[in-house]
Design an enzyme around this catalytic site. Structure first.
Site, PDB file in Angstrom:
ATOM      1  N   CYS A  45       0.831  -1.196   0.000  1.00  0.00           N
ATOM      2  CA  CYS A  45       0.000   0.000   0.000  1.00  0.00           C
ATOM      3  C   CYS A  45       0.874   1.258   0.000  1.00  0.00           C
ATOM      4  CB  CYS A  45      -0.966  -0.023   1.182  1.00  0.00           C
ATOM      5  SG  CYS A  45      -2.326   1.160   1.013  1.00  0.00           S
ATOM      6  N   HIS A  48      -3.435  -4.955   0.246  1.00  0.00           N
ATOM      7  CA  HIS A  48      -2.846  -5.520   1.460  1.00  0.00           C
ATOM      8  C   HIS A  48      -2.897  -7.051   1.403  1.00  0.00           C
ATOM      9  CE1 HIS A  48      -2.452  -1.835   3.953  1.00  0.00           C
ATOM     10  NE2 HIS A  48      -3.415  -1.388   3.160  1.00  0.00           N
ATOM     11  N   GLU A  66      -1.349  -9.159   3.084  1.00  0.00           N
ATOM     12  CA  GLU A  66      -1.215  -9.788   4.405  1.00  0.00           C
ATOM     13  C   GLU A  66      -2.540 -10.235   4.995  1.00  0.00           C
ATOM     14  OE1 GLU A  66      -1.213  -5.243   5.282  1.00  0.00           O
ATOM     15  OE2 GLU A  66      -0.600  -6.615   3.681  1.00  0.00           O
TER      16      GLU A  66
END
Length: 550
Positions: A383, A509, A511
């Site tokens: 990001c 993102h 993750e």
């Protein structure tokens, strides 16, 4: 079957581990063939954590539908391997906003609005939405905070009422409490737990199970004492000693037979026999001594590691499946600007810059990115980490330090990162970004496509700014590949450098979609590149745990 509800409360101290316990219990029930969902009730008056400082509440975990939620929802999704939605995180702010809006419309026909029944009814309504929107057969509900907090009282009253509404066989209360340790005498004390349960019972909730958290082994005599003084069956008082890895908690819960007791108490029969072979192999691999690689995580909230909870876990997942350990060097980006912390950068085999907002520490992040580019150190940007990679590369090719994002400098000579067009008329900060799951098309022959091994992916976003397409041609000419694009080709989702061993960034993102049994492809590719630079041989782990969240 009627929907069953399990409510988790916490006692003695906050951060006692309710979220991980709820996630572990959810995994136990899933292993027995039930469809589960988990909900977090947060007592703060903010509408959601989206506008809160990470120092206040840790990371903001984003769901598929764009909901900005508590980090505990990350635990739920990772442990159980499920996808949750916006109704799975309720805050006091949301509840009061809804009730006040109804009052303003006249929905209550001039009645006096009170905590009981109006606030508690709204809480109960929102709890009921979880099963309706997810199809869950068993809903686990965690009440944030600690018993005794004034903010939590409406939520506790609502879950007390639900036993009467739903029936005793459809509700279960689990109280997660902390056993205090007196160092001078070397004793664990149960008195705070007793007081916590007394407080809970004073509002009409008697726990069915007490989870006794401790940093030290718990003697059976202490469990018997808790059972006696708290009026709970002996086998329903279970010890939960702190582990070196969170992923061991489901195995500990299985060992003390919490799952069996819950099914018995709720009159359910297991549909499948739990198979923990893959999970045990995962935990064994975590404990196995492995070669170590160092990765510098350059952020502005590094004092609180929970601010980057999902990033940390995604790195661990990737390293685990490659047969290595990752040693995260937590580097404060503002320190780099003061010529501090560079030893950690120089010693690292890889550099990662995660997401964030605000101008503090930005130049330090850019300096770390320049180091990674110039010294061919593997780099992963997430990001803001992608946007700053674009800024750093722009300063390099234009030879102009005024190249910047308009988030930080509205007079930038080269505004290579700019507001999304739809953001330019928005004034409210909360819940107004580009949020949630969006598709991304990968460009053949790129490192990103090689990592994913598919042509199209869907990833979770949380941003207001994007790559300025006015600069796309010059960037491509200078060696930057735009390896992931929105379906219409207008939004840059992934960028990478041609002449670098591994320098990839994503606007989204990744993750948030990493799982212990299924690491995210970008993180796996990044850690593999880090291992290659460090000269560490990888040993990919095959544990046979497919994607179960679909």
């Amino acid at each position: 079957m009627e929907t069953k509800y399990i409510f988790f409360t916490g006692g003695v101290v906050s951060s006692v581990g309710k979220g991980v316990t709820a996630a572990a219990v959810g995994r136990l029930l899933k292993e027995r063939g039930f469809k589960v969902a988990v909900q977090k009730l947060d007592p703060y008056i903010n509408v959601d954590p989206g506008t809160m400082s990470p120092y206040q509440h840790g990371e903001v975990f984003v769901l598929d539908d764009g909901a900005e939620t508590d980090l505990d929802l990350g635990h739920y999704e990772r442990f159980i391997d499920i996808r949750l939605n916006h109704v799975c995180n309720i805050t006091t702010g949301q509840v009061y906003a809804e009730v006040i809006q109804k009052e303003r419309r006249g929905d209550y026909l001039g009645g006096t609005i009170q905590v009981i029944p109006h606030i508690t009814n709204e809480i109960k309504r929102r709890i009921g939405l979880v099963a309706k929107t997810t199809g869950a057969e068993i809903v686990l509900v965690e009440v944030g905070g600690t018993v005794g907090d004034i903010e939590s009282q409406p939520f506790l009253e609502a879950i007390r009422q639900l036993r009467g509404d739903l029936g005793r066989e459809n509700t279960l209360y689990i109280h997660v409490t902390w056993l205090t340790y007196i160092g001078a005498t070397g004793e664990l004390k149960t008195k705070p737990t007793q007081h916590s349960v007394r407080e809970l019972r004073s509002i009409g909730i008697s726990p069915d199970i007490i989870v006794a958290r401790s940093d030290f082994p718990v003697e059976p005599s202490l469990l018997d004492k808790i059972a006696l003084f708290c009026d709970v069956e002996k086998r329903a008082v279970v010890p939960m000693v702190t582990t070196s890895t969170l992923y061991e908690v489901p195995l500990l819960c299985e060992q003390v037979k919490i799952g069996e007791y819950i099914l018995e108490r709720m009159r359910l029969e297991a549909r499948t026999q739990p198979n923990w072979n893959s999970w045990k192999k995962l935990v064994e691999e975590i404990h196995r001594e492995k070669p170590v690689v160092k990765i510098a995580l350059v952020g502005k909230y590094v004092e609180l590691h929970d601010a980057y909870m999902s990033v940390r876990e995604a790195l661990k997942h990737a390293a685990l499946h490659l047969g290595v350990d990752v040693d995260i060097q937590w580097v404060h980006s503002a320190d780099l600007e003061k010529n501090k912390g560079w030893d950690d950068i120089y010693a690292a085999d890889g550099v990662l810059v995660p997401g964030g907002f605000g101008s503090r520490g930005i130049e330090g992040k850019i300096m770390a990115i320049r180091h990674a580019r110039e010294n061919k150190v593997p780099y992963l940007g997430l990001c803001l980490g992608m946007q700053l990679m674009v800024v750093e590369f722009g300063r390099h090719i234009f030879g102009d330090d005024k190249t910047n994002s308009t988030e930080f400098d509205r007079t930038a000579s080269h505004p290579v990162i700019d507001l999304l067009p739809e953001q330019r008329t928005i004034s409210d900060m909360g819940g107004t970004m580009r949020l949630g799951l969006y598709p991304c098309h990968l460009q053949p022959g790129t490192r990103a496509a090689q990592a994913y091994q598919v042509e199209k992916v869907e990833e979770r976003h949380r941003h207001r700014f994007e790559f300025n397409n006015d600069y796309r041609q010059v960037y491509e000419e200078q060696g930057m590949l735009f390896s992931g694009l929105s379906p219409d080709g207008t939004l840059v989702e992934i960028c990478e450098l041609k002449d670098h061993p591994f320098m990839i960034s994503s606007q989204f993102h990744p993750e948030f979609l990493s799982r212990p049994n299924r690491p995210h492809p970008l993180f796996s590719a990044f850690v593999a590149a880090v291992c290659e630079r460090a000269g560490v041989e990888t040993r990919p782990l095959a544990i046979g745990m497919p994607d179960e969240s679909a």
